[in-house]
Enzyme design. Sequence first.
Site, PDB file in Angstrom:
ATOM      1  N   GLY A  13     -32.585 -57.328  10.775  1.00  0.00           N
ATOM      2  CA  GLY A  13     -32.389 -58.764  10.898  1.00  0.00           C
ATOM      3  C   GLY A  13     -30.952 -59.232  10.762  1.00  0.00           C
ATOM      4  N   SER A  14     -29.996 -58.402  11.196  1.00  0.00           N
ATOM      5  CA  SER A  14     -28.600 -58.867  11.106  1.00  0.00           C
ATOM      6  C   SER A  14     -28.357 -60.040  12.057  1.00  0.00           C
ATOM      7  CB  SER A  14     -27.616 -57.722  11.357  1.00  0.00           C
ATOM      8  OG  SER A  14     -27.617 -57.321  12.694  1.00  0.00           O
ATOM      9  N   ASN A  15     -29.028 -60.041  13.199  1.00  0.00           N
ATOM     10  CA  ASN A  15     -28.905 -61.204  14.098  1.00  0.00           C
ATOM     11  C   ASN A  15     -29.579 -62.435  13.486  1.00  0.00           C
ATOM     12  OD1 ASN A  15     -27.621 -60.593  16.900  1.00  0.00           O
ATOM     13  ND2 ASN A  15     -28.834 -58.778  16.403  1.00  0.00           N
ATOM     14  N   LEU A  86     -40.095 -56.046  18.043  1.00  0.00           N
ATOM     15  CA  LEU A  86     -40.420 -54.898  18.897  1.00  0.00           C
ATOM     16  C   LEU A  86     -41.754 -54.993  19.633  1.00  0.00           C
ATOM     17  CD1 LEU A  86     -39.074 -51.950  16.711  1.00  0.00           C
ATOM     18  CD2 LEU A  86     -37.969 -53.141  18.610  1.00  0.00           C
ATOM     19  N   LEU A  88     -44.633 -56.582  22.200  1.00  0.00           N
ATOM     20  CA  LEU A  88     -44.726 -57.416  23.402  1.00  0.00           C
ATOM     21  C   LEU A  88     -45.349 -58.769  23.032  1.00  0.00           C
ATOM     22  CD1 LEU A  88     -44.236 -57.142  26.489  1.00  0.00           C
ATOM     23  CD2 LEU A  88     -46.660 -56.562  26.705  1.00  0.00           C
ATOM     24  N   ASN A 103     -34.882 -63.853  23.906  1.00  0.00           N
ATOM     25  CA  ASN A 103     -34.712 -62.523  23.306  1.00  0.00           C
ATOM     26  C   ASN A 103     -33.276 -62.045  23.533  1.00  0.00           C
ATOM     27  OD1 ASN A 103     -35.514 -59.970  22.181  1.00  0.00           O
ATOM     28  ND2 ASN A 103     -35.598 -59.146  24.259  1.00  0.00           N
ATOM     29  N   HIS A 105     -31.074 -58.418  24.106  1.00  0.00           N
ATOM     30  CA  HIS A 105     -31.202 -56.991  24.409  1.00  0.00           C
ATOM     31  C   HIS A 105     -29.803 -56.365  24.366  1.00  0.00           C
ATOM     32  CE1 HIS A 105     -33.147 -53.459  26.061  1.00  0.00           C
ATOM     33  NE2 HIS A 105     -32.099 -53.306  26.849  1.00  0.00           N
ATOM     34  N   ASP A 146     -38.247 -57.371  28.665  1.00  0.00           N
ATOM     35  CA  ASP A 146     -36.865 -57.464  29.167  1.00  0.00           C
ATOM     36  C   ASP A 146     -36.742 -57.955  30.610  1.00  0.00           C
ATOM     37  OD1 ASP A 146     -36.122 -56.428  26.703  1.00  0.00           O
ATOM     38  OD2 ASP A 146     -36.176 -54.369  27.434  1.00  0.00           O
ATOM     39  N   GLU A 175     -23.265 -59.451  19.845  1.00  0.00           N
ATOM     40  CA  GLU A 175     -24.528 -60.126  19.527  1.00  0.00           C
ATOM     41  C   GLU A 175     -24.310 -61.182  18.452  1.00  0.00           C
ATOM     42  OE1 GLU A 175     -27.365 -57.105  18.439  1.00  0.00           O
ATOM     43  OE2 GLU A 175     -27.923 -56.804  20.526  1.00  0.00           O
TER      44      GLU A 175
HETATM   45  C1  GRF Z   1     -30.292 -55.778  18.262  1.00  0.00           C
HETATM   46  O1  GRF Z   1     -29.451 -54.804  18.767  1.00  0.00           O
HETATM   47  C2  GRF Z   1     -30.969 -56.513  19.374  1.00  0.00           C
HETATM   48  O2  GRF Z   1     -30.254 -56.531  20.553  1.00  0.00           O
HETATM   49  C3  GRF Z   1     -32.230 -55.743  19.594  1.00  0.00           C
HETATM   50  O3  GRF Z   1     -32.590 -55.265  18.319  1.00  0.00           O
HETATM   51  C4  GRF Z   1     -31.447 -55.173  17.487  1.00  0.00           C
HETATM   52  C5  GRF Z   1     -31.754 -55.910  16.230  1.00  0.00           C
HETATM   53  O4  GRF Z   1     -30.796 -55.714  15.250  1.00  0.00           O
HETATM   54  N1  GRF Z   1     -33.206 -56.521  20.287  1.00  0.00           N
HETATM   55  P1  GRF Z   1     -30.846 -56.586  13.927  1.00  0.00           P
HETATM   56  O5  GRF Z   1     -32.213 -56.357  13.274  1.00  0.00           O
HETATM   57  O6  GRF Z   1     -30.623 -58.008  14.284  1.00  0.00           O
HETATM   58  O7  GRF Z   1     -29.751 -56.030  13.065  1.00  0.00           O
END
Ligand code: GRF
Length: 193
Positions: A13-15, A86, A88, A103, A105, A146, A175
């Site tokens: 969950g870094s994003n 992860l 669908l 999403n 990618h 995707d 990202e």
């Molecule tokens: C990211 O690289 C994103 O593009 C992909 O999954 C990864 C998630 O990373 N869909 P994080 O959990 O946000 O660190």
Amino acid sequence: MKKRIAIFASGSGSNAQKIMEYFKKHHDAEVVIVLTNNPEAYVLQRADNFEIPSHIFDKHEFYKTDDVIRLLKNLQIDLIVLAGFLWLIPQNLIKAFPDKIINIHPALLPKHGGKGMYGDRVHKAVLEAGDEESGITIHYVNENFDEGETIHQSRFRIEEGDDLEMIKFKGQQLEHQHYPKVVEQVLKKIKSE
Ligand code: GRF
């Protein structure tokens, strides 16, 4: 009223973290819930740190009931943001939130996408293909992995000697830099629920 965001994530969950940070003191939008299929996901800890509630669901709940949809509708969610989620997305959820699920990618779609292409597998495929560049794609979600319409791409060069870790790092930087801002842009086009 502020626009309301739900984040779906399965792992670290870094994003999600960057998005929660970005909208913490935002005027027009807020993250109101984090959802996951994975009770062990570190994103749950991150949500806790921001005092954002979370919801864990299993396969049955997600694919065989409308419970998640009901929860999101009750919370008046305007946008669903997938950040390393992860599974669908089922048809009923897509229908309930048309053009309101996005999403990210970690490659330049349509290259290196589709079922099973996530995490290190994506970067490995990029290396094996001998690509000179890679990047990130933020896109709308439809019923196939995707394949929804692209909203944003940013790219970086792959230098000689770049290994998987380096490619992953460069992608992650992009990202973190772009996803919160793209979420903000997409929200501007959405009318409140
Ligand atoms: C990211 O690289 C994103 O593009 C992909 O999954 C990864 C998630 O990373 N869909 P994080 O959990 O946000 O660190």
